[in-house]
Design an enzyme around this catalytic site. Sequence first.
Site, PDB file in Angstrom:
ATOM      1  N   PRO A  52       0.968  -1.255  -0.094  1.00 47.01           N
ATOM      2  CA  PRO A  52      -0.334  -0.726   0.136  1.00 47.01           C
ATOM      3  C   PRO A  52       1.091   1.319  -0.299  1.00 47.01           C
ATOM      4  O   PRO A  52       0.247   2.031  -0.042  1.00 47.01           O
ATOM      5  CB  PRO A  52      -0.960  -0.351   1.000  1.00 47.01           C
ATOM      6  N   GLU A  72       3.458  -7.150   8.710  1.00 44.72           N
ATOM      7  CA  GLU A  72       3.624  -5.491   8.068  1.00 44.72           C
ATOM      8  C   GLU A  72       4.908  -5.869   7.274  1.00 44.72           C
ATOM      9  O   GLU A  72       4.581  -4.532   6.969  1.00 44.72           O
ATOM     10  CB  GLU A  72       4.389  -5.592   9.590  1.00 44.72           C
ATOM     11  N   ARG A  87      -3.962  -9.829 -20.306  1.00 47.41           N
ATOM     12  CA  ARG A  87      -4.561  -9.600 -21.515  1.00 47.41           C
ATOM     13  C   ARG A  87      -3.827  -8.395 -22.225  1.00 47.41           C
ATOM     14  O   ARG A  87      -4.911  -8.650 -23.049  1.00 47.41           O
ATOM     15  CB  ARG A  87      -5.813  -8.983 -21.016  1.00 47.41           C
ATOM     16  N   ASP A 140     -11.262   0.058 -23.784  1.00 50.73           N
ATOM     17  CA  ASP A 140     -11.134  -0.013 -22.533  1.00 50.73           C
ATOM     18  C   ASP A 140     -11.091   1.142 -21.987  1.00 50.73           C
ATOM     19  O   ASP A 140     -10.318   2.380 -22.295  1.00 50.73           O
ATOM     20  CB  ASP A 140     -10.087  -0.701 -22.304  1.00 50.73           C
TER      21      ASP A 140
HETATM   22  N1  SAM Z   1       2.438  -2.320   6.977  1.00 43.57           N
HETATM   23  C1  SAM Z   1       1.852  -2.070   5.670  1.00 43.57           C
HETATM   24  C2  SAM Z   1       1.360  -0.575   5.792  1.00 43.57           C
HETATM   25  O1  SAM Z   1       0.818  -0.228   6.167  1.00 43.57           O
HETATM   26  O2  SAM Z   1       2.167  -0.489   5.017  1.00 43.57           O
HETATM   27  C3  SAM Z   1       0.745  -3.347   5.299  1.00 43.57           C
HETATM   28  C4  SAM Z   1       0.822  -4.428   4.982  1.00 43.57           C
HETATM   29  S1  SAM Z   1      -0.485  -5.292   4.196  1.00 43.57           S
HETATM   30  C5  SAM Z   1      -1.170  -6.030   6.350  1.00 43.57           C
HETATM   31  C6  SAM Z   1       0.711  -6.616   3.866  1.00 43.57           C
HETATM   32  C7  SAM Z   1       0.921  -6.903   2.390  1.00 43.57           C
HETATM   33  O3  SAM Z   1      -0.178  -6.683   1.951  1.00 43.57           O
HETATM   34  C8  SAM Z   1       1.530  -6.249   2.007  1.00 43.57           C
HETATM   35  O4  SAM Z   1       2.813  -6.360   2.200  1.00 43.57           O
HETATM   36  C9  SAM Z   1       1.578  -6.256   0.630  1.00 43.57           C
HETATM   37  O5  SAM Z   1       1.503  -7.233  -0.253  1.00 43.57           O
HETATM   38  C10 SAM Z   1       0.014  -6.314   0.898  1.00 43.57           C
HETATM   39  N2  SAM Z   1      -0.808  -5.280   0.351  1.00 43.57           N
HETATM   40  C11 SAM Z   1      -1.694  -4.496   1.330  1.00 43.57           C
HETATM   41  N3  SAM Z   1      -2.079  -3.354   0.797  1.00 43.57           N
HETATM   42  C12 SAM Z   1      -2.413  -3.447  -0.005  1.00 43.57           C
HETATM   43  C13 SAM Z   1      -2.148  -2.657  -1.959  1.00 43.57           C
HETATM   44  N4  SAM Z   1      -3.564  -1.748  -1.400  1.00 43.57           N
HETATM   45  N5  SAM Z   1      -1.670  -2.748  -2.702  1.00 43.57           N
HETATM   46  C14 SAM Z   1      -0.634  -3.304  -2.955  1.00 43.57           C
HETATM   47  N6  SAM Z   1      -0.946  -4.552  -1.948  1.00 43.57           N
HETATM   48  C15 SAM Z   1      -1.136  -4.421  -0.964  1.00 43.57           C
END
Ligand code: SAM
Length: 285
Positions: free
Chosen positions: A130, A157, A199, A214
């Site tokens: 994220p 995390e 795709r 698209d």
């Molecule tokens: N502690 C991190 C933070 O606050 O940025 C969040 C970790 S999340 C609980 C666990 C995993 O979910 C991340 O390492 C990532 O691989 C994935 N993930 C969660 N949200 C995501 C998003 N919006 N886009 C891409 N991957 C995501």
Amino acid sequence: MRLDVITIFPEYLEPLRHALLGKAIEQNILSVGVHDLRQWATDVHKSVDDSPYGGGPGMVMKPAVWGPALDDVAQGCGLAALTKELSSSLPHKDKARHDDVEGVDPQRYQDISVREGEDPSLPLLIVPTPAGKPFTQADARAWSNEEHIVFACGRYEGIDQRVIDDAHNRYRVREVSIGDYVLIGGEVAVLVIAEAVVRLIPGVLGNRRSHEEDSFSDGLLEGPSYTKPREWRGLEVPEVLFSGNHAKVERWRRDQALLRTQQVRPELLDGVKLDHHDKKVLGLQ
Ligand code: SAM
């Protein structure tokens, strides 16, 4: 294209075998390896995470496990070479899709994803997080030209940052987010990104025009679509779609796309070249 996914939940990636991606596997356009990260764990419990330095809640994924996993997968050697290829779930071969269009030659997008100082021959490592840059259709277009993409699925995390920093020695690294919300793990993000990228590989969609028209291709959201019957529950299909006048239909579609974009995602209009007619439709003159 070769896709490798490293995860502690290999079964989460099962959808990659189905539908168009499964068809692409069967046609040898795509090959996929899903690797269980725990193979690279060395302790008896096969642990992949540990408590965070500096304290705080949750666990962080260990560099001592991720490092060797990424080393092996980059080169398809070591434990990575033992992973079974993902097979297609359905026998699609030789079956044309109902919307396949004859005479439309598959073409590659010209976009590429190489940053200054990067070696273009290195595989692309995509780390969903994220905290990454938002994934866009432009990324999907550029990545559809890649020969080898590796996905690193975080959990808890996330992954120790040194793993990402060190991976720059063997990969072109992209940390990307699929939206402003937090998932439990990276697997679902990988499914999203893989679908959007695959795709666009020539030959995966029977009808290339499907993605040329698209949403986002011309910077706008796509307008509404209709099929038979002409009237349904008292609702009529717009008259213009029966006119047989191609130019008129195209103009109507663009007007609808402009109006929907203005209503739902007005900020997108900043990146679109608008002519006199477009501006009139949008009430800008
Ligand atoms: N502690 C991190 C933070 O606050 O940025 C969040 C970790 S999340 C609980 C666990 C995993 O979910 C991340 O390492 C990532 O691989 C994935 N993930 C969660 N949200 C995501 C998003 N919006 N886009 C891409 N991957 C995501």
